[in-house]
Write a protein that holds these residues in place. Structure first.
Motif, short mmCIF file in Angstrom:
data_model
loop_
_atom_site.label_atom_id
_atom_site.label_comp_id
_atom_site.label_asym_id
_atom_site.label_seq_id
_atom_site.Cartn_x
_atom_site.Cartn_y
_atom_site.Cartn_z
N TRP A 1 42.00 16.88 13.31
CA TRP A 1 41.37 16.68 12.00
C TRP A 1 41.35 15.22 11.57
O TRP A 1 40.79 14.90 10.51
N SER A 2 41.95 14.33 12.34
CA SER A 2 42.06 12.95 11.90
C SER A 2 40.70 12.26 11.78
O SER A 2 40.51 11.40 10.91
N VAL A 3 39.74 12.61 12.62
CA VAL A 3 38.42 12.00 12.54
C VAL A 3 37.71 12.40 11.24
O VAL A 3 37.12 11.56 10.56
N ALA A 4 37.78 13.67 10.89
CA ALA A 4 37.17 14.12 9.64
C ALA A 4 37.85 13.47 8.44
O ALA A 4 37.19 13.11 7.45
N LEU A 5 39.18 13.30 8.51
CA LEU A 5 39.91 12.63 7.43
C LEU A 5 39.44 11.19 7.28
O LEU A 5 39.17 10.71 6.17
N GLY A 6 39.31 10.49 8.40
CA GLY A 6 38.82 9.11 8.35
C GLY A 6 37.39 9.03 7.86
O GLY A 6 37.03 8.10 7.14
N ALA A 7 36.58 10.01 8.23
CA ALA A 7 35.20 10.04 7.74
C ALA A 7 35.17 10.20 6.23
O ALA A 7 34.35 9.59 5.54
N ILE B 1 31.14 15.48 13.55
CA ILE B 1 30.24 16.22 14.44
C ILE B 1 30.63 15.87 15.87
O ILE B 1 30.54 14.71 16.28
N ASP B 2 31.10 16.84 16.62
CA ASP B 2 31.46 16.61 18.02
C ASP B 2 30.56 17.49 18.88
O ASP B 2 29.66 18.17 18.39
N ARG B 3 30.82 17.53 20.15
CA ARG B 3 29.90 18.22 21.05
C ARG B 3 29.89 19.74 20.86
O ARG B 3 28.85 20.36 21.01
N HIS B 4 31.03 20.30 20.53
CA HIS B 4 31.12 21.76 20.45
C HIS B 4 31.61 22.26 19.11
O HIS B 4 31.61 23.47 18.88
N VAL B 5 32.03 21.37 18.23
CA VAL B 5 32.62 21.79 16.96
C VAL B 5 32.27 20.80 15.87
O VAL B 5 32.02 19.61 16.15
N THR B 6 32.24 21.27 14.64
CA THR B 6 32.08 20.39 13.49
C THR B 6 33.17 20.73 12.48
O THR B 6 33.50 21.91 12.29
N ARG B 7 33.74 19.69 11.87
CA ARG B 7 34.82 19.86 10.89
C ARG B 7 34.46 19.10 9.62
O ARG B 7 33.86 18.02 9.68
N ALA B 8 34.87 19.64 8.49
CA ALA B 8 34.65 18.98 7.21
C ALA B 8 35.91 19.07 6.37
O ALA B 8 36.59 20.10 6.38
N VAL B 9 36.22 17.98 5.66
CA VAL B 9 37.37 17.96 4.76
C VAL B 9 36.94 17.33 3.44
O VAL B 9 35.98 16.56 3.38
N GLY C 1 43.62 9.97 -0.66
CA GLY C 1 43.52 10.45 0.71
C GLY C 1 44.16 11.79 0.99
O GLY C 1 44.27 12.20 2.14
N THR C 2 44.55 12.51 -0.06
CA THR C 2 45.12 13.85 0.14
C THR C 2 44.02 14.84 0.48
O THR C 2 43.01 14.92 -0.22
#
Length: 408
Positions: free
Chosen positions: A375-381, A96-104, A110-111
């Motif tokens: 996308w690295s933050v979503a991957l780490g999450a 969750i960032d200020r203007h966008v949200t990403r999910a993986v 970890g693939t």
């Protein structure tokens, strides 16, 4: 004949009542090194051969490891290497960032199996919470189409967002997501998904991604200098991610560049992507901003180069501070900056000033480039619930030991 390659693994313990820890140690060794034989695992983890055999049989029954083709080396007995089953577990990661949200969605190794992103409305969680839940549902549904048993093996949801956590600030402070900070996010996500939910800051999540598939893979002591809207440091200490008492460890972006005097400026106010947006007078919410900055940096745009010169001076001080306090094997510059920008910034930070890390014969550079992927933050999450379920935690062993001493 033994395997000549060095094997990285944490030590297990042969004391009673530690089978859960040893199981995690074995999984971690297989994740870091790939397929290993029982003899390799015994030597690397310092567990008895019988303990290793018992755990391997248990993991095989649980669908987490699988034997590979038998290997014969020299005149010795043939050995059977064991590898993790990628589909043995799955997890979802949310940024969750200020203007966008990403999910993986990722598997046990970890693939990334599927991913999606969407814009967040400007009024915060009031309507953003539903957007986030819908995004998770989409990724979860896509995962079920890819892996039929994913629902049964889904270990949790990891969430990453900018910190710091639990700090009071003005609602209009652009550096802090106060509305999301005050919102009961974890309960909302747990109720809406039925999953166990964990939260970490974005720098820690990026460090987790680097540890699994990036430049910190196999390192025991590394600091990931995260360059995003703000600045943070993900701390990998003694092979574990360190979060601090309140989840705010590594908030180096809040460090003051000049503690004395009337104008005290925080590092992230001068050397973050937000400061670059201000310098270029562009909105971080505009579509294509990542590609636009990449193009400007690749073309050595004078405005970009001017910002790099200023930011590099401040980040050079930040690197010195990190080296002095944490003595890492290396510092990894990573985050959401486009690669052309990150490479030019890395070059401008050099040469680094003398520090305790400035010693001859270093096997790793003091500062190196890591992931430059939004996308690295979503991957780490996504890796967080995998780690919560399977990674060794020596702190847990210490707590168990203290409990036993108290009972005795």
């Amino acid at each position: 004949m033994t395997d000549p390659r060095p094997i990285r693994a944490m030590s297990g313990t042969n004391h009673e009542g530690t089978s859960a820890h040893n199981r995690r140690v074995m999984i971690d060794a297989l994740r870091v090194n790939g397929a290993l034989s029982r003899a390799d695992l015994s030597r690397a983890t310092r567990l008895t051969k019988q303990t290793v055999s018992n755990i391997i049989e248990e993991l095989e029954r649980d669908g987490l490891v699988v034997p590979k083709e038998t290997v014969r080396k020299g005149r010795g007995q043939p050995s059977t290497p064991y590898a993790l089953v990628a589909g043995g577990a799955f997890a979802i990661g949310l940024q969750i960032d200020r203007h966008v949200t990403r999910a993986v969605a990722v598997d046990l190794v970890g693939t990334v199996l599927t991913r999606a992103e969407t814009d967040l409305p400007p009024n915060g969680p009031a309507s953003g919470a539903k957007v986030v839940l819908d995004l998770i549902a989409k990724v979860r549904d896509d995962l079920s189409q890819i892996a039929a048993e994913s629902e049964k093996r889904l270990v949790g949801l990891g969430v990453a967002m900018p910190g710091p956590f639990g700090i009071d600030g003005a609602d209009n402070d652009q550096w802090m997501m106060q509305a999301w900070q005050k919102f009961p996010l974890l309960k909302t996500l747990a109720d809406g998904t039925g999953l166990n939910v964990g939260l970490q800051n974005d720098a820690a999540a990026c460090a987790t991604a680097e540890r699994i598939v990036g430049a910190a893979h196999g390192l025991d002591h590394a600091v990931c200098l995260y360059l995003g809207y703000g600045i943070g440091a993900g701390l990998i200490l003694n092979s574990e991610l360190y979060s601090g008492a309140n989840g705010n460890a590594g908030e180096i972006g809040m460090a003051l560049l000049s503690p004395a005097g009337p104008k005290r400026t925080a590092l992230e106010h001068r050397a973050s992507l937000a400061s670059l947006y201000q310098h270029l007078d562009i909105s971080p919410a505009s579509h294509g901003v990542y590609d636009k900055i990449a193009q400007l940096a690749a073309a050595d745009d004078p405005r970009i180069m001017e910002w790099i010169a200023l930011a590099a001076a401040d980040l050079r001080w930040g690197v010195h501070l990190i080296e002095t306090i944490f003595d890492p094997q290396t510092i990894i510059l990573c985050g959401g900056a486009p690669e052309p920008l990150a490479r030019r910034l890395l070059a401008a930070i050099e040469p680094l000033p003398p520090s305790v890390a400035d010693r001859p014969g270093r096997p790793l550079p003091r500062l190196q480039l890591g992931m430059t992927d939004p996308w690295s933050v979503a991957l780490g999450a996504a890796a967080e619930p995998i780690g919560r379920a399977f990674d060794p935690r020596f702190s847990a062993i210490m707590k168990d030991a203290r409990s036993e001493d108290a009972v005795a």
